[in-house]
Write a protein that holds these residues in place. Structure first.
Motif, PDB file in Angstrom:
ATOM      1  N   ALA A  58       0.817  -1.218   0.000  1.00 21.06           N
ATOM      2  CA  ALA A  58       0.000   0.000   0.000  1.00 21.06           C
ATOM      3  C   ALA A  58       0.846   1.261   0.000  1.00 21.06           C
ATOM      4  CB  ALA A  58      -0.940  -0.002   1.207  1.00 21.06           C
ATOM      5  N   VAL A  59       2.091   1.149   0.453  1.00 23.14           N
ATOM      6  CA  VAL A  59       2.984   2.313   0.471  1.00 23.14           C
ATOM      7  C   VAL A  59       4.138   2.148  -0.525  1.00 23.14           C
ATOM      8  CG1 VAL A  59       2.377   3.041   2.808  1.00 23.14           C
ATOM      9  CG2 VAL A  59       4.243   1.405   2.479  1.00 23.14           C
ATOM     10  N   GLY A  60       3.962   1.238  -1.486  1.00 23.96           N
ATOM     11  CA  GLY A  60       4.920   1.093  -2.576  1.00 23.96           C
ATOM     12  C   GLY A  60       6.180   0.315  -2.249  1.00 23.96           C
ATOM     13  N   LEU A  61       6.194  -0.405  -1.148  1.00 24.53           N
ATOM     14  CA  LEU A  61       7.383  -1.199  -0.789  1.00 24.53           C
ATOM     15  C   LEU A  61       7.112  -2.675  -1.067  1.00 24.53           C
ATOM     16  CD1 LEU A  61       8.330   0.653   2.516  1.00 24.53           C
ATOM     17  CD2 LEU A  61       9.402   0.886   0.270  1.00 24.53           C
ATOM     18  N   ASP A  62       7.062  -3.000  -2.357  1.00 22.17           N
ATOM     19  CA  ASP A  62       6.698  -4.343  -2.805  1.00 22.17           C
ATOM     20  C   ASP A  62       7.854  -5.333  -2.818  1.00 22.17           C
ATOM     21  OD1 ASP A  62       3.967  -3.763  -3.398  1.00 22.17           O
ATOM     22  OD2 ASP A  62       4.656  -2.674  -5.160  1.00 22.17           O
ATOM     23  N   PHE A  63       9.059  -4.857  -2.620  1.00 23.77           N
ATOM     24  CA  PHE A  63      10.251  -5.705  -2.736  1.00 23.77           C
ATOM     25  C   PHE A  63      10.855  -5.916  -1.360  1.00 23.77           C
ATOM     26  CE2 PHE A  63      14.687  -6.608  -3.563  1.00 23.77           C
ATOM     27  CZ  PHE A  63      14.640  -7.451  -4.667  1.00 23.77           C
ATOM     28  N   GLU A  64      11.074  -7.169  -0.980  1.00 23.72           N
ATOM     29  CA  GLU A  64      11.665  -7.460   0.326  1.00 23.72           C
ATOM     30  C   GLU A  64      12.814  -8.440   0.168  1.00 23.72           C
ATOM     31  OE1 GLU A  64      10.445  -8.966   4.813  1.00 23.72           O
ATOM     32  OE2 GLU A  64       8.908  -8.880   3.262  1.00 23.72           O
ATOM     33  N   ALA A  65      13.871  -8.166   0.890  1.00 23.81           N
ATOM     34  CA  ALA A  65      15.039  -9.043   0.881  1.00 23.81           C
ATOM     35  C   ALA A  65      15.461  -9.326   2.320  1.00 23.81           C
ATOM     36  CB  ALA A  65      16.189  -8.393   0.123  1.00 23.81           C
ATOM     37  N   VAL A  66      16.103 -10.465   2.482  1.00 22.01           N
ATOM     38  CA  VAL A  66      16.726 -10.812   3.750  1.00 22.01           C
ATOM     39  C   VAL A  66      18.225 -10.751   3.494  1.00 22.01           C
ATOM     40  CG1 VAL A  66      17.029 -12.597   5.508  1.00 22.01           C
ATOM     41  CG2 VAL A  66      14.803 -12.281   4.429  1.00 22.01           C
ATOM     42  N   VAL A  67      18.918  -9.981   4.321  1.00 18.52           N
ATOM     43  CA  VAL A  67      20.360  -9.798   4.147  1.00 18.52           C
ATOM     44  C   VAL A  67      21.057 -10.327   5.390  1.00 18.52           C
ATOM     45  CG1 VAL A  67      22.216  -8.118   3.781  1.00 18.52           C
ATOM     46  CG2 VAL A  67      19.968  -7.739   2.721  1.00 18.52           C
TER      47      VAL A  67
END
Length: 150
Positions: A58-67
């Motif tokens: 909903a706030v445009g943060l569609d990409f997630e990674a684990v580092v």
């Protein structure tokens, strides 16, 4: 902490916006004792706060990674310098120190792969004490924001 306190915690984890009247009804207490118990749970630190859970899409943060970060232990203040610097990166949504290797697990949310690459190159790789970063992309959330068992 007794069974009623645990029930209060369970209900609030499911809906943190309950009024004291609604909460009291759900845990089968009158309002005054429920309110007292709630304040005690807050004062004792069992309840650390209240917040909205925002959908990243909903706030445009569609990409997630684990580092995963492994540090060079070259100076006594390596850990504190790394932790202070990583806490200042807004796109790091969680950071946890681990036993063994790697040393840290970071959850990162960005708009897309290009934004993640930029964040990785310009901020994450430059964090103090970083020897190695390894990342993987989140395909989907199977369990997310689950309430703690009470």
């Amino acid at each position: 902490m007794d069974a009623l306190d645990r029930k209060i915690l369970t209900e609030l984890q499911l809906d943190g916006r309950l009024t004291i009247t609604e909460l009291a009804a759900r845990v089968k207490l009158s309002v005054s004792p429920c309110h007292r118990r709630l304040r005690d749970l807050e004062r004792e630190g069992a309840i650390r706060g209240y917040r909205a859970v925002v959908d990243p899409s909903a706030v445009g943060l569609d990409f997630e990674a684990v580092v995963f970060a492994t540090l060079r232990w070259e100076a006594p203040d390596t850990v504190s310098a790394f932790e202070e610097a990583v806490a200042a990166v807004p796109h790091v949504t969680q950071a946890q120190r681990l036993f063994g290797e790697p040393d840290y697990l970071l959850r990162v949310a960005t708009t897309d792969l290009a934004a993640f690459q930029q964040l990785y190159d310009q901020q994450l790789a430059r964090l103090p004490g970083v020897e190695r970063l390894t990342s993987t992309l989140v395909m989907k959330h199977v369990v997310a924001d689950r309430p703690l068992p009470t």
